[in-house]
Design an enzyme around this catalytic site. Structure first.
Site, PDB file in Angstrom:
ATOM      1  N   SER A 145     -22.573  18.121  -5.954  1.00 24.78           N
ATOM      2  CA  SER A 145     -23.362  19.232  -6.466  1.00 24.78           C
ATOM      3  C   SER A 145     -24.194  19.798  -5.332  1.00 24.78           C
ATOM      4  O   SER A 145     -24.485  19.110  -4.350  1.00 24.78           O
ATOM      5  CB  SER A 145     -24.291  18.733  -7.582  1.00 24.78           C
ATOM      6  OG  SER A 145     -25.250  19.707  -7.935  1.00 24.78           O
ATOM      7  N   TYR A 159     -30.602  12.443 -10.337  1.00 26.30           N
ATOM      8  CA  TYR A 159     -29.398  13.268 -10.184  1.00 26.30           C
ATOM      9  C   TYR A 159     -29.254  13.736  -8.735  1.00 26.30           C
ATOM     10  O   TYR A 159     -28.190  13.609  -8.127  1.00 26.30           O
ATOM     11  CB  TYR A 159     -29.458  14.456 -11.146  1.00 26.30           C
ATOM     12  CG  TYR A 159     -28.218  15.321 -11.118  1.00 26.30           C
ATOM     13  CD1 TYR A 159     -27.023  14.853 -11.673  1.00 26.30           C
ATOM     14  CD2 TYR A 159     -28.236  16.588 -10.550  1.00 26.30           C
ATOM     15  CE1 TYR A 159     -25.882  15.639 -11.653  1.00 26.30           C
ATOM     16  CE2 TYR A 159     -27.099  17.377 -10.525  1.00 26.30           C
ATOM     17  CZ  TYR A 159     -25.924  16.903 -11.079  1.00 26.30           C
ATOM     18  OH  TYR A 159     -24.787  17.677 -11.046  1.00 26.30           O
TER      19      TYR A 159
END
Length: 254
Positions: A145, A159
């Site tokens: 990501s 995350y």
């Protein structure tokens, strides 16, 4: 000239295959001849993905954070005489969490996100690499990501950390596995509305936040799941035979 995007000789395993990027990746490979193994914890949705991919595709309900579940998966594949030569570690996400102040985050919350986003990629790669080494060929593509390269729009510390860790794992494994002709690369997507989680994020931004997000993208628009699938196809293709340890940002330009 041989088509570099002909995958009729490949067996491709995709995690997080129930929806979004994972489903788009499965379909992209299946449409180009690959034998697809779709894995996810969402049984009915992953079975739907496999059905869309055609008769040769298989669906497995698997918790990729569990070493035991992964062992069962690969034992089942071995019983079917299937050897995975292309692994796409796509499973991840925020597991239903929202951003909160550091001092309020529980260790269990931290562990839950790291387990699926980082541990899962490690465990799946560890299991798949045995067959890849035996055949002296393999392709591992991790889906991280922009959060692993910058900061997370979600504000979730675990995350951002897990995705950054996955990028580090990509680079390390590329050097370790290179002698066996196994490449390891990483696709870092920008924000794409591809699943219920990202839809919630999009709605939470409100019209002003949505406009601000798009204004910060060079191409002034959001991407689609197929954009990520196309990057994966490249890394898996013969055109990427001498490409390893790389991170490709697919984010419309930042």
């Amino acid at each position: 000239m041989q088509n570099p995007f002909d995958y009729s000789h490949r067996t491709v395993l995709v995690t997080g295959a129930a929806q979004g990027f994972g489903r788009a990746i499965c379909l992209a490979f299946a449409q180009r001849g690959a034998r697809v193994i779709a894995c996810d914890i969402q049984k009915h949705l992953v079975e739907e993905t496999a059905a869309l991919c055609g008769e040769t595709a298989l669906a497995y309900e698997v918790d990729i954070s569990s070493p035991e579940a992964i062992s069962v998966l690969f034992s089942s594949l071995e019983a079917r005489h299937l050897s995975v030569d292309t692994l796409v570690n796509n499973a991840g996400g925020v597991v239903g969490q929202q951003g909160q102040p550091l001092e309020e985050v529980t260790f269990a919350q931290w562990q839950a996100i790291v387990a699926v986003n980082l541990n899962g990629a490690f465990l799946m790669s560890q299991a798949a690499v045995v067959g890849m080494k035996a055949h002296k060929f393999g392709r591992i593509i991790n889906i991280s990501s922009r959060a692993g390269l910058d900061i997370s729009l979600t504000g979730i510390q675990a995350y951002a950390s897990a995705k950054a860790g996955q990028i580090g794992l990509t680079r390390q494994l590329a050097h370790e596995l290179g002698p066996w002709n196994i490449t390891v690369n990483n696709v870092a997507p920008g924000f794409i509305r591809s699943n219920p989680s990202t839809e919630k994020q999009w709605e939470a931004m409100g019209s002003e936040g949505q406009k601000r997000l798009i204004d910060n993208i060079a191409l002034k628009r959001l991407g689609v799941a197929e954009d990520i699938a196309h990057a994966v196809l490249y890394f898996a293709s013969d055109w990427a035979n001498w490409v390893t340890g790389q991170i490709l940002s697919v984010d419309g330009g930042k």
